[in-house]
Design a protein around this motif. Structure first.
Motif, PDB file in Angstrom:
ATOM      1  N   GLU A   1       0.833  -1.201   0.000  1.00 57.13           N
ATOM      2  CA  GLU A   1       0.000   0.000   0.000  1.00 57.13           C
ATOM      3  C   GLU A   1       0.868   1.252   0.000  1.00 57.13           C
ATOM      4  O   GLU A   1       0.551   2.247  -0.682  1.00 57.13           O
TER       5      GLU A   1
ATOM      6  N   GLY B   1     -13.716  -2.468  -7.620  1.00 52.26           N
ATOM      7  CA  GLY B   1     -12.620  -2.254  -6.699  1.00 52.26           C
ATOM      8  C   GLY B   1     -11.956  -3.571  -6.359  1.00 52.26           C
ATOM      9  O   GLY B   1     -12.523  -4.653  -6.535  1.00 52.26           O
ATOM     10  N   GLY B   2     -10.739  -3.489  -5.876  1.00 54.09           N
ATOM     11  CA  GLY B   2     -10.036  -4.697  -5.461  1.00 54.09           C
ATOM     12  C   GLY B   2      -9.523  -5.540  -6.604  1.00 54.09           C
ATOM     13  O   GLY B   2      -9.159  -6.698  -6.395  1.00 54.09           O
TER      14      GLY B   2
ATOM     15  N   GLU C   1      -3.692  -7.821  -4.293  1.00 53.44           N
ATOM     16  CA  GLU C   1      -5.086  -7.552  -3.950  1.00 53.44           C
ATOM     17  C   GLU C   1      -5.353  -7.756  -2.460  1.00 53.44           C
ATOM     18  O   GLU C   1      -6.263  -7.134  -1.903  1.00 53.44           O
ATOM     19  N   GLU C   2      -4.558  -8.599  -1.829  1.00 56.56           N
ATOM     20  CA  GLU C   2      -4.700  -8.794  -0.384  1.00 56.56           C
ATOM     21  C   GLU C   2      -4.095  -7.632   0.398  1.00 56.56           C
ATOM     22  O   GLU C   2      -4.596  -7.259   1.464  1.00 56.56           O
TER      23      GLU C   2
ATOM     24  N   PRO D   1      -5.610  -1.680  -0.495  1.00 59.68           N
ATOM     25  CA  PRO D   1      -7.048  -1.409  -0.361  1.00 59.68           C
ATOM     26  C   PRO D   1      -7.744  -1.412  -1.716  1.00 59.68           C
ATOM     27  O   PRO D   1      -7.164  -0.996  -2.730  1.00 59.68           O
ATOM     28  N   ALA D   2      -8.986  -1.865  -1.731  1.00 60.37           N
ATOM     29  CA  ALA D   2      -9.724  -2.061  -2.980  1.00 60.37           C
ATOM     30  C   ALA D   2      -9.745  -0.825  -3.853  1.00 60.37           C
ATOM     31  O   ALA D   2      -9.571  -0.896  -5.073  1.00 60.37           O
ATOM     32  N   GLU D   3      -9.933   0.345  -3.235  1.00 59.53           N
ATOM     33  CA  GLU D   3     -10.085   1.563  -4.021  1.00 59.53           C
ATOM     34  C   GLU D   3      -8.773   2.036  -4.635  1.00 59.53           C
ATOM     35  O   GLU D   3      -8.765   2.904  -5.515  1.00 59.53           O
TER      36      GLU D   3
ATOM     37  N   CYS E   1      -6.420  -0.210  -5.959  1.00 60.52           N
ATOM     38  CA  CYS E   1      -5.857  -1.218  -6.867  1.00 60.52           C
ATOM     39  C   CYS E   1      -5.802  -0.731  -8.310  1.00 60.52           C
ATOM     40  O   CYS E   1      -4.845  -1.002  -9.037  1.00 60.52           O
TER      41      CYS E   1
END
Length: 285
Positions: A43, A184-185, A217-218, A221-223, A225
């Motif tokens: 991240e 997302g993600g 992806e783990e 954060p989804a937003e 990616c």
């Protein structure tokens, strides 16, 4: 990134329009995601890339055109695939997405191959596109039905359905989910992302494309990616190239050097190896 790049209507969106992974033709819009305190190194990398290049929210591209465009981009550069996409649209789009699907389903393969020749592998790609268009028309009633499925269907079901289509691999499926569905993600993994994530130590050195996707992806954060994917591609082109990463000559020449494990990169000897080979060699020693 410019001060007003976060305005969805900004005209100086920093992402180049010719980037097939996004840009003006990609249906994305400039956005701002506050970095905050990153919960993972991956991240933190994406946050730094967002500051270096762009932060965008994706989605909105027509599902079938996105699928065709991504097939054209397989195993080639944007410089080659962009004119092929433009030529295809000029010749086969009748003004609506369903016209495009129907036209391509009925297209002469040799004529289509000639049209998209700039993209390389044009015989293989033309066969795939015709087959995909026929399947879209038969199973979804045309591009509009397919577009609705991509945008509103369960993401796992959409991805599974895409992967069942001939010529559609994980990266192509994920690009459709991201750039059309706006999901997302979803962190599509191309050759740049695969190389950089393993070189930086964000994914196991021996991870395949799916292993890298799962790791990113783990951890991201989804937003974040979506822009993580496109910004990492740009970073790979500008700084972290396959044979000559910026840190090889000058560690301070890379803006992410403090977040990188440099797996397979040895500035001291000036050598570069695939991360998997580098780790394997260490284990042998």
């Amino acid at each position: 990134m410019s001060d007003d790049a976060g305005d969805a209507g900004a005209t100086d969106d920093p992402e180049p329009a010719e980037n097939i992974s996004g840009g003006a033709a990609g249906g994305g819009e400039a956005a701002v995601f506050e970095p905050g305190d990153a919960d993972s190194r991956a991240e933190a990398v994406v946050d730094r890339l967002g500051e270096l290049y762009w932060q965008k929210a994706y989605g909105g591209r027509d599902g079938f055109e996105c699928l065709v465009r991504t097939v054209l981009s397989q195993n080639t550069s944007d410089v080659a695939s962009q004119p092929a996409h433009d030529a295809l649209m000029d010749r086969y789009s009748g003004g609506s997405d369903d016209d495009l699907a129907e036209s391509l389903a009925a297209a002469d393969q040799q004529r289509l191959a000639e049209t998209i020749s700039a993209a390389g592998l044009y015989n293989q790609k033309s066969e795939r596109i015709i087959a995909l268009a026929g399947r879209i028309c038969e199973e979804y009633g045309g591009a509009a039905g397919f577009d609705e499925f991509v945008k509103t269907g369960d993401p796992a079901e959409v991805r599974s359905a895409l992967l069942e289509m001939n010529g559609v691999g994980p990266k192509t499926a994920d690009c459709v989910l991201l750039f059309s569905g706006g999901r997302g993600g979803v962190f599509p993994v191309d050759t740049h992302v695969h190389r950089i994530a393993r070189r930086m130590g964000l994914a196991p050195a021996d991870a395949d494309h799916e292993g890298v996707r799962e790791a990113l992806e783990e951890a991201v954060p989804a937003e974040k990616c979506g822009f993580g994917h496109t910004a990492m591609i740009q970073f790979g082109r500008e700084y972290c190239q396959a044979r000559k990463p910026a840190c090889l000559d000058d560690p301070e020449g890379c803006p992410l050097v403090d977040l990188c494990d440099q797996v397979g990169v040895d500035p001291g000897s000036g050598t570069v190896a695939d991360p998997a080979e580098a780790v394997s060699g260490d284990n042998r020693g």
